[in-house]
Design a protein around this motif. Structure first.
Motif, PDB file in Angstrom:
ATOM      1  N   THR A 316       9.120   6.975   3.227  1.00  0.00           N
ATOM      2  CA  THR A 316      10.205   6.064   3.579  1.00  0.00           C
ATOM      3  C   THR A 316      11.278   6.039   2.491  1.00  0.00           C
ATOM      4  O   THR A 316      12.132   5.146   2.465  1.00  0.00           O
ATOM      5  N   PHE A 317      11.251   7.040   1.606  1.00  0.00           N
ATOM      6  CA  PHE A 317      12.093   6.964   0.412  1.00  0.00           C
ATOM      7  C   PHE A 317      13.581   6.783   0.721  1.00  0.00           C
ATOM      8  O   PHE A 317      14.239   5.925   0.134  1.00  0.00           O
ATOM      9  N   ASP A 319      15.091   5.573   3.304  1.00  0.00           N
ATOM     10  CA  ASP A 319      15.386   4.238   3.799  1.00  0.00           C
ATOM     11  C   ASP A 319      15.151   3.169   2.727  1.00  0.00           C
ATOM     12  O   ASP A 319      15.859   2.160   2.680  1.00  0.00           O
ATOM     13  N   ASP A 320      14.159   3.424   1.882  1.00  0.00           N
ATOM     14  CA  ASP A 320      13.938   2.496   0.759  1.00  0.00           C
ATOM     15  C   ASP A 320      15.182   2.429  -0.132  1.00  0.00           C
ATOM     16  O   ASP A 320      15.592   1.347  -0.565  1.00  0.00           O
ATOM     17  N   ARG A 323      17.864   0.388   1.449  1.00  0.00           N
ATOM     18  CA  ARG A 323      17.602  -1.049   1.347  1.00  0.00           C
ATOM     19  C   ARG A 323      17.794  -1.561  -0.076  1.00  0.00           C
ATOM     20  O   ARG A 323      18.306  -2.659  -0.297  1.00  0.00           O
ATOM     21  N   GLY A 400      14.486  -6.773   2.316  1.00  0.00           N
ATOM     22  CA  GLY A 400      14.644  -5.494   1.624  1.00  0.00           C
ATOM     23  C   GLY A 400      13.850  -5.405   0.330  1.00  0.00           C
ATOM     24  O   GLY A 400      13.740  -4.318  -0.258  1.00  0.00           O
ATOM     25  N   ALA A 403      11.041  -2.638  -0.382  1.00  0.00           N
ATOM     26  CA  ALA A 403      11.626  -1.306  -0.564  1.00  0.00           C
ATOM     27  C   ALA A 403      12.317  -1.215  -1.923  1.00  0.00           C
ATOM     28  O   ALA A 403      12.209  -0.215  -2.639  1.00  0.00           O
ATOM     29  N   TRP A 404      13.034  -2.261  -2.263  1.00  0.00           N
ATOM     30  CA  TRP A 404      13.770  -2.343  -3.532  1.00  0.00           C
ATOM     31  C   TRP A 404      12.792  -2.182  -4.708  1.00  0.00           C
ATOM     32  O   TRP A 404      13.032  -1.432  -5.644  1.00  0.00           O
ATOM     33  N   ARG A 406       9.837  -0.767  -4.597  1.00  0.00           N
ATOM     34  CA  ARG A 406       9.310   0.610  -4.624  1.00  0.00           C
ATOM     35  C   ARG A 406      10.302   1.546  -5.306  1.00  0.00           C
ATOM     36  O   ARG A 406       9.915   2.375  -6.134  1.00  0.00           O
ATOM     37  N   VAL A 407      11.569   1.387  -4.991  1.00  0.00           N
ATOM     38  CA  VAL A 407      12.583   2.289  -5.554  1.00  0.00           C
ATOM     39  C   VAL A 407      12.683   2.102  -7.070  1.00  0.00           C
ATOM     40  O   VAL A 407      12.735   3.072  -7.827  1.00  0.00           O
TER      41      VAL A 407
END
Ligand code: NDP
Length: 477
Positions: A316-317, A319-320, A323, A400, A403-404, A406-407
């Motif tokens: 999902t990178f 899209d991550d 977000r 979000g 995801a934020w 994770r990034v």
């Protein structure tokens, strides 16, 4: 006198603004430039335009209907002061001098007070949109008196960009330096927005493994959603550009040292002075600073292996990152509006954040769909404590956040710098925290400097006798 408006300073911004004015029904524009060659060039290149060319300040003043209105578009700083001095010599009480350059707002406050003494109105107006905006419709942020805006407002509205709902992107921001203050923060937000987009690119490239042309396509796709904006669009175009000489993506041959002209730094200095944590803007300014320190970068690079470390990005990178970009962008704008409102309180301007968001919807560099959403948040609650306390943005950022996170962790693990992403996330976690370690900082301050502290269970100001028996005393009773 033949002209209803004048422009002084005919470099790229001034000549485009003069052409924009001349293209509006009913306008005749007197033009003047220190070096007459520029004036002559403008007249000969644009015979279609309703210009009155003048080669002395006196002739310029004589060409204007009274009360006169003139817009200065010269270099900020000493050049602006010089032109104001010349104009106040030949103008009369009731006339209006507008400075459309990128003046520091404190200069505008000073100039407004000095010019007002002569009975002439002085309006500092921030103008954004670059040369294209000046020609086709900029976003305009005028300060100055409400009285001068009665004359000036319709003229500026006629040349400003228009939002989708037809509203011109101009509003009377507030008195004296308010317009230039808000323009300054606009530029600060622009720095943050650009840095966040650049970090997204860097992560997609060096962690995600995408090539510039692919990333251009990703950005183009993002542009059809909540990230739709001019900056996203131009980023895609830059990433798609191939260098004719080497056949490489242009972004790979551009020297990685970002320039700046000062408005980002001014914004951060003001935020610091006002006590506003504008961390996103500050990170963006510092990131440009880091990029420019070539010798230091080379010296440090020689000591470490800076290649990105492989990191597990999951499927999902992309899209991550989208977000994370959106959430960080919300933070940057929240901090920008905090800075604007703190400036308003400090300098006595009744600023309307919703109206400011609206005039940024078109014409300026940060123009975006997003600004409508911000305007709506402030129309729901004019006294919103923070943009991220608004119900819509609160849930958008909360949605979000996974995801934020994770990034930001992938960035840290892989060694790809993401200062604005990670700093925005820290800000979000701090401003929303149940309890901050500031309590410990207060304890430390009390220990070494007897700076005292408050308690969360009763009123009063306290000090612990650290070098004595360590009992607590109340110091305000
Ligand atoms: P410049 O900032 O390059 O300024 C050049 C103009 O200033 C020329 O007309 C020049 O006259 C005049 N000038 C310089 N010194 C003096 C002086 N001592 N007395 C009289 N005139 C002088 O022009 P730009 O068009 O790029 O920008 C104009 C203003 O707009 C600046 O304040 C800029 O910050 C601002 N601005 C620029 C944007 C952009 O995208 N470029 C965007 C938004 C704002 P001469 O021809 O005689 O040298």
């Amino acid at each position: 006198a033949a002209a209803n408006i004048g422009v002084v300073g005919l470099a790229v911004m001034g000549s485009n603004l003069a052409r924009n004015l001349a293209s509006r029904e009913g306008n005749t524009v007197a033009v003047f430039n220190r070096s007459p060659e520029r004036t002559r060039a403008l007249l000969s290149e644009h015979p279609e335009a309703e210009f009155v060319g003048t080669e002395t300040v006196q002739a310029f003043a004589d060409a204007l209907q009274r009360p006169r209105t003139a817009i200065i578009m010269v270099q900020a700083g000493a050049a602006t002061d010089a032109v104001i001095d010349q104009l106040t010599e030949v103008f009369e009480p009731g006339d209006i001098i507008v400075d459309g350059g990128n003046a520091l707002f404190t200069d505008t406050i000073r100039r407004e007070a000095a010019v007002r003494e002569t009975g002439i109105h002085f309006v500092g107006a921030g103008i954004s949109g670059g040369e294209e905006g000046a020609l086709n419709g900029p976003s305009i942020m005028p300060g100055g008196s409400a009285e001068s805006y009665e004359t000036l407002g319709p003229i500026l509205a006629s040349i400003a960009a228009r939002a989708d709902d037809g509203e011109p992107c101009v509003t009377h921001i507030g008195t004296d330096g308010a317009g230039h203050f808000v323009k300054m923060v606009h530029n600060g937000i622009e720095y943050a927005d650009m840095q966040l987009i650049a970090e997204s690119y860097d992560l997609l490239r060096h962690v995600g493994g995408y090539e510039p042309a692919q990333i251009a396509d990703i950005f183009t796709e993002w542009d059809s959603g909540e990230l739709e904006s001019y900056l996203i669009q131009i980023t895609a175009e830059v990433l798609r550009q191939v260098d004719a000489e080497t056949g490489k993506p242009l972004v790979d041959v551009i020297l990685d040292a970002a320039g700046m002209k000062g408005t980002g730094t001014w914004t951060v200095q003001q935020a610091l002075a006002l006590g506003v944590p504008a961390t996103g803007i500050a990170e963006a300014v510092f990131a440009r600073g880091v990029s420019g320190r070539a010798d230091q970068r080379a010296a440090v690079r020689a000591t470490i292996d800076a290649r990105p470390q492989p990191a597990d990005v999951g499927d999902t990178f992309v899209d991550d990152v989208r977000r994370a970009l959106y959430s960080s962008k919300v933070i940057a704008y929240a901090q920008g509006f905090d800075t604007i409102l703190a400036g308003g309180a400090e300098y006595g301007w009744a600023l309307d954040p919703g109206a400011i968001a609206k005039i940024w919807r078109e014409g300026c560099i940060i123009r975006a769909r997003f600004l409508n959403t911000i305007a709506e948040a402030y129309s729901r609650n004019r006294r919103l404590e923070s943009l991220i306390a608004d119900e819509f943005f609160a849930s958008a950022v909360a949605d979000g956040a996974p995801a934020w996170r994770r990034v930001v962790s992938v960035a840290a693990l892989s060694g790809v710098p993401a200062p604005a992403f990670s700093s925005s996330l820290s800000y979000y976690d701090s401003i929303g925290a149940e309890r901050l370690p500031a309590a410990l900082v207060q304890g430390q301050r009390d220990f070494f400097g007897a700076h005292t502290y408050r308690r969360n269970d009763r009123d009063g100001i306290f000090h612990t006798l650290w070098s004595g028996d360590r009992s607590e005393v109340r110091t305000d009773a």
